[in-house]
Design an enzyme around this catalytic site. Structure first.
Site: not given
Length: 728
Positions: A409, A462
């Site tokens: 993330d 990401e």
């Protein structure tokens, strides 16, 4: 006797420190200490009227109350137990924790200090075990600046004076073996911080937690699971290669489905193993990606503010049942990816924040250590032990839970020191630049270690900027990820789709620009949870026009996405066009999913997944420029056409797009070979809820060369549609 600490005579200073719960070397005072052929035993035991020593021969020797709650006795050398009596006359017998020697050895101490303990969770945390003939739990925690650390729980009335721990050399680790403590026991660490303040913390390497909002850790025995997924594990490297068909279903476990017969609770891991895996398999997705399941305090964070990085959230069941979910996926041939959050952590008092009274896991300077967007703290990637903690955590999930990869993330927030900061709000790196060199080194090390130690995995970044070589190998100067989310493609194409079709000709390049860089990384095309929250609306409601046009636009967009180079990712509910924005407090609108137009979208996604998996030209060269060629694009008509190619001998595929509501009859287009072509997908087909305009399943490419191709064919392009043709 296993104890090795050197004896220390009792004195006023020791008595005061023991009584106050401030002694940092309790094993020097408590437990057995040799006096010739006898042992002098000292114990600290509040709230008892009497305390005795039960010798190996079975006799009992009364202990003298030295002062307050400190007792002592001289007894024959050898094994012993303690026997206590309450003021009400209740008696109980127990093992003295201070008669046991250390569990951690020199190798553990060395590796922890060096920051290379790859199996850190096997040294730290709470481990149910047998030690020196007794059954109990070993506790160990890193808190180098603490003045005293104790284990507290229901077993000692949450009293930090009762079980202070021993320092493990100069490693910064504290440990103790508590006999009689078993699976399911609640515990915390009580620390006297560097400033003298008293803190209560959950275990940073705890394997279980209480259900939030309760905050204690739970002793969980994570050993002994009998995995039966050897076949999947042996073959997953091929299933996760950049040439493989990878189609990911992203899921928030708490809101996929709920049980409305008992107050709307989420499904358990075991129920998800049955229902979710069956659904994902039926829909043809190759992978399941879970929003973070590391324990977190606040439901509304969706798991992105973890406090228990080593604990699968108890919201859906204990750790072994999470393993049941992973194993069920593997039995169905489905890989499982975990959304992993090493970029920040919350400021909750029971978490990592100022863990030992100092900025231990985070930076001291808020310009480096505080995330302004999320009001969270940033890991100090330059600290050896912190980097080890995170890399070991990545290995933990991959090894202990057989996960097939990590979706990391918020990588962009880690890469740049000035991320979301104004001038003067950040500290440059040692070269004066904005790159976070320590975070980059951590990411590279994490990928090198995980790929090196766990064969066949896939790690996905990401990353929302143009940082170079995110998915290139570390030895080639890259970050070492297997894949990267293509955020630029997602933003551009969704902006295009939200335009009224009459205006799309002015935004034609938003659908083509992504091909300028499509092969610079190994890309995943993500339609994730972030696109259907915070007022962005659902995928269906992003589309312009009346209801029929909204569904047609959405079907066309999915056809475009599955025909476009790159692996695929779709958030739950998007596969059938949920009309509402996602709500983590409820469940998906499964009633709407049963309506004809929604079922049509669902059938289309199922068929797109099937075609994608079965057609090499649509996946083998997803990340290779040789697998793509433009045929023609026409801004005036909002049409696009391209070829997808696989390896030698694989049949080529032609993708045709019409993003206006005007049908194009007699549309002539160049194709890469003469002969018959099969209409494999027509997003306007009646079975998907469309008008049924199409090519009757087959096209004959018998026309002259056109558009730089050796042949041409006359086709029908339905309104707001994508047609995918496969050479026969």
């Amino acid at each position: 006797m296993g104890k090795t600490d050197q004896p220390c005579p009792l004195n006023r200073h020791d008595l005061d420190l023991l009584s106050a719960g401030r002694h940092d070397r309790p094993f020097d005072i408590l437990g057995p200490h040799a006096q010739g052929r006898q042992n002098r035993i000292v114990a600290f035991m509040p709230d008892v009227s009497a305390l005795g020593v039960v010798t190996q021969a079975g006799g009992e020797i009364a202990m003298e109350r030295v002062e307050g709650d400190v007792f002592a006795a001289v007894v024959p050398a050898g094994p012993y137990r303690l026997k206590a009596r309450s003021g009400g006359g209740v008696e109980w017998e127990f093992d003295d924790p201070y008669r046991f020697g250390p569990v951690l050895g020199d190798v553990d101490r060395y590796l922890i200090g060096e920051g290379t303990h790859r199996q850190l969770w096997q040294a730290l945390g709470a481990h149910v075990m047998a030690h020196e003939g007794a059954q109990g739990t070993h506790f160990a925690v890193w808190a180098p600046n603490a003045r005293r650390v104790s284990v507290i729980g229901q077993f000692n009335h949450w009293d930090g004076r009762r079980h202070p721990m021993r320092r493990v050399g100069d490693s910064g680790v504290w440990e103790i073996f508590l006999p009689g403590i078993a699976e399911g026991a609640l515990y915390k660490y009580e620390l006297v911080g560097a400033d003298g303040g008293v803190l209560q913390k959950a275990d940073p390497v705890g394997f279980g937690s209480q259900h939030p909002p309760e905050k204690a850790s739970v002793v969980r025995d994570i050993s002994g699971y009998g995995w039966g997924d050897a076949a999947w594990m042996a073959g997953r490297a091929e299933a996760q290669d950049r040439t493989a068909p990878i189609s990911v279903y992203e899921v928030h476990l708490g809101s996929w489905r709920r049980r409305w017969d008992d107050h709307g609770r989420p499904l358990s891991y075991k129920e998800l193993a049955r229902d979710l895996i069956a659904y994902v398999s039926d829909m043809g997705f190759t992978h399941l990606e879970l929003l973070p399941i590391s324990e977190f305090p606040f439901d509304g964070s969706w798991g992105y503010q973890p406090v228990g990085l080593y604990a699968p959230t108890i919201r859906f069941g204990p750790p072994h049942e999470f393993r049941d979910l992973v194993e069920a996926a593997h039995e169905a041939g489905i890989g499982v990816l975990l959304d992993w959050v090493p970029g920040h952590f919350p400021t909750d008092g029971h978490g990592l924040a100022r863990f030992d009274g100092t900025p231990l896991y985070e930076h001291a300077d808020p310009r480096e250590g505080f995330h302004q967007d999320w009001n969270t703290l940033i890991f100090n990637y330059g600290r050896t032990e912190v980097r080890n903690y995170l890399i070991a955590n990545a290995l933990y999930w991959l090894k202990e839970y057989h996960l097939d990869g990590l979706r990391v993330d918020a990588v962009a927030s880690m890469l740049y020191r000035d991320y979301s900061r104004k001038a003067g709000e950040w500290v440059p790196n040692r070269h004066g630049g904005r790159e976070n060199l320590e975070a980059i080194a951590f990411i590279q090390a994490m990928n090198v270690v995980t790929y090196g130690e766990v064969p066949g995995i896939m790690n996905v970044a990401e990353e929302s900027t143009s940082f170079p070589k995110v998915s290139a190998p570390v030895d080639a100067g890259g970050l070492g990820f297997g894949f990267k989310w293509n955020m630029g493609w997602m933003n551009d194409t969704l902006r295009y789709m939200q335009q009224d079709p009459v205006h799309r000709k002015y935004h034609h390049d938003q659908m083509t620009f992504g091909l300028m860089y499509a092969f610079s990384e190994n890309f995943v095309l993500p339609i994730s949870h972030d696109e259907v929250v915070h007022g962005k609306g659902s995928m269906l409601r992003k589309m312009p026009g009346d209801e029929w046009q909204q569904f047609a636009n959405l079907r066309a967009y999915y056809g475009f996405m599955w025909g476009h180079p790159g692996k695929k990712l779709l958030f739950m509910g998007c596969e059938w066009g949920q009309p509402e924005e996602w709500n983590h407090n409820g469940e998906l609108n499964w009633h709407a999913a049963g309506q004809p137009l929604h079922k049509g979208v669902q059938s289309l996604v199922r068929d797109l997944n099937r075609l994608y998996r079965e057609t090499p030209a649509l996946h083998v060269k997803d990340c290779d420029a040789e697998g793509f060629q433009w045929i023609a694009t026409d801004p005036a008509q909002s049409t696009y056409a391209w070829v997808r190619r696989g390896g030698d001998g694989d049949r080529p595929v032609v993708v045709l797009c019409n993003f206006t509501p005007v049908p194009r009859d007699g549309f002539r287009i160049g194709v890469p070979q003469k002969g018959r072509w099969r209409e494999a997908i027509n997003t306007d087909a009646e079975i998907y809820g469309g008008s049924g305009t199409g090519n009757l399943g087959e096209i004959q490419a018998d026309g002259p060369p056109q558009d730089g191709q050796p042949a041409s064919a006359e086709v029908v392009l339905p309104p707001l549609s994508v047609v995918i043709l496969v050479a026969e």
